[in-house]
Design an enzyme around this catalytic site. Structure first.
Site, mmCIF file in Angstrom:
data_model
loop_
_atom_site.group_PDB
_atom_site.id
_atom_site.type_symbol
_atom_site.label_atom_id
_atom_site.label_comp_id
_atom_site.label_asym_id
_atom_site.label_seq_id
_atom_site.Cartn_x
_atom_site.Cartn_y
_atom_site.Cartn_z
ATOM 1 N N ALA A 73 28.296 31.728 43.105
ATOM 2 C CA ALA A 73 28.363 30.487 43.870
ATOM 3 C C ALA A 73 27.626 30.640 45.196
ATOM 4 O O ALA A 73 27.289 31.758 45.612
ATOM 5 C CB ALA A 73 29.815 30.107 44.116
ATOM 6 N N GLN A 75 28.604 30.454 48.274
ATOM 7 C CA GLN A 75 29.295 31.353 49.194
ATOM 8 C C GLN A 75 29.854 32.575 48.454
ATOM 9 O O GLN A 75 30.990 33.002 48.660
ATOM 10 C CB GLN A 75 30.408 30.604 49.914
ATOM 11 C CG GLN A 75 29.930 29.690 51.019
ATOM 12 C CD GLN A 75 29.326 30.453 52.185
ATOM 13 O OE1 GLN A 75 29.652 31.610 52.437
ATOM 14 N NE2 GLN A 75 28.427 29.809 52.921
ATOM 15 N N SER A 76 29.041 33.154 47.592
ATOM 16 C CA SER A 76 29.469 34.282 46.767
ATOM 17 C C SER A 76 29.641 35.563 47.581
ATOM 18 O O SER A 76 28.691 36.049 48.201
ATOM 19 C CB SER A 76 28.444 34.523 45.656
ATOM 20 O OG SER A 76 28.686 35.746 44.998
ATOM 21 N N ASN A 77 30.847 36.120 47.540
ATOM 22 C CA ASN A 77 31.082 37.431 48.141
ATOM 23 C C ASN A 77 30.327 38.519 47.375
ATOM 24 O O ASN A 77 29.835 39.489 47.956
ATOM 25 C CB ASN A 77 32.579 37.762 48.133
ATOM 26 C CG ASN A 77 33.398 36.802 48.953
ATOM 27 O OD1 ASN A 77 33.027 36.445 50.066
ATOM 28 N ND2 ASN A 77 34.525 36.356 48.408
ATOM 29 N N ALA A 79 27.478 38.236 45.748
ATOM 30 C CA ALA A 79 26.051 38.211 46.085
ATOM 31 C C ALA A 79 25.801 38.934 47.399
ATOM 32 O O ALA A 79 24.857 39.729 47.523
ATOM 33 C CB ALA A 79 25.561 36.764 46.153
#
Length: 344
Positions: A73, A75-77, A79
């Site tokens: 997503a 706001q992917s942690n 990533a």
């Protein structure tokens, strides 16, 4: 059981702390609640994906990769931590970010984890909702491979049998910490999404016969799908470990009552949990995973789901960097704020 048989690079600050939360426990008037601080893994402000990336990035290096790719997503942690791991190891990183919320808030789309992705040197592409993101990623990876790049792709959340080894290791670590301090753990609770954390934990706990019930609080998929995803990955992880059949279907339990309107959209319970953990314990949760996991824990305690003398460990999966992408949702929660001063 030797995890040292599998390639691993050291990225995290491990073991992470296991701490009591006396003020939260007192405020809820119920069980004794502890927290496993996987927000303190160190890499890129910490989080649960660091454990997975220790095994995934080692595999990438073993395969001679010069670029890693993953998806998640906006706001992917995951990533953000992948970008940081790649920077640390001298690999290029390309990220596919999926718009799962439909938010047009510039703060959501550019701040928080997105800001850090770019700061760590990752390049990004956006995708709309509802696509097969792993298939999208593989298509982009083939584009890079056609240009001569050696690309290692990581599924969303780092959730495959290699990544799940990180949470097999966490299960061993947690049980060792409990043994060292004479702590009897009656329940473990955590947020569950892409399945790798829960699959690794349940596999590790069953492999050492820890006999501790594990509850995943879902943040996205309906209960049948979430449990199916976790179970299938746990089965594959157990096979990778050399202990096939160790996980039974009934070992995998998810509660998806706290998803709310959808993935990445904070609920009132999530916002209350963020405020309570911050004000009572000085601990920052995130609005996507740990906040909803804690909301489930708090509500279940209030409903008497756990015995009043139980000892519960909440596994904090990190994600506080995403708070800065949710300023509009977080405004006004908690008791703090500016105090107006009368003009002289």
């Amino acid at each position: 059981m030797l995890l040292s048989r599998f390639p691993r690079v050291r990225l995290g600050h491990l073991p992470t702390p296991l701490e009591p939360m006396p003020r939260l426990s007192e405020a809820l008037g119920g069980p004794e609640i502890w927290i496993k601080r996987d927000d303190c893994t160190g890499l890129a402000t910490g989080g649960n994906k660091t454990r997975k990336l220790e095994f995934l990035m080692a595999e990438a290096l073993a395969e001679g990769a010069d670029m890693v790719m993953t998806q998640g997503a906006i706001q992917s942690n995951h990533a953000r931590q992948t970008a940081a791991a790649a920077a640390k190891l001298g690999l290029d990183c390309h990220l596919l970010l999926e718009d799962r919320t439909g938010s047009h808030d510039e703060n959501y789309n550019r701040n928080g984890n997105v800001l850090l992705d770019h700061l760590f040197g990752a390049t990004t592409e956006r995708r709309g909702p509802g696509l097969d993101m792993n298939a999208e990623m593989e298509a982009v990876a083939e584009r890079f491979r056609a240009e001569g790049r050696k690309v290692y792709t990581i599924p969303g959340g780092g959730s495959n049998p290699t990544g799940a080894l990180g949470y097999v290791n966490c299960a061993f670590e947690l049980v060792g910490q409990a043994n060292d301090r004479g702590l009897v753990i009656d329940h473990i609770v955590h947020a569950t999404g892409s399945a790798g954390t829960q699959a690794g934990l349940v596999t590790g706990l069953r492999a050492i016969n820890a006999d501790i019930p594990l509850l995943g609080i879902g943040v996205r998929a309906p209960k049948p799908k979430q449990e199916e995803n976790v179970y299938n990955l746990a089965v594959a992880t157990a096979e990778k470990l050399g202990c096939p059949g160790v996980v039974a279907r009934e070992d995998v339990v998810a509660n998806t009552d706290y998803v709310g309107e959808g993935y990445g959209i904070p609920t009132p319970g999530c916002l209350e949990a963020i405020a309570m953990f911050a004000e009572l314990e000085g601990i920052l949760l995130d609005p996507v995973y740990s906040g909803k996991g804690a909301a489930g824990l708090i509500d279940l305690v209030r409903k008497g789901h756990f015995a009043s003398d139980a000892r519960i460990v909440f596994i904090h999966t990190g994600g506080a960097a995403a708070l800065f992408g949710y300023l509009s949702a977080l405004e006004g929660i908690g008791r703090g704020g500016d105090v107006p001063v009368a003009a002289e």
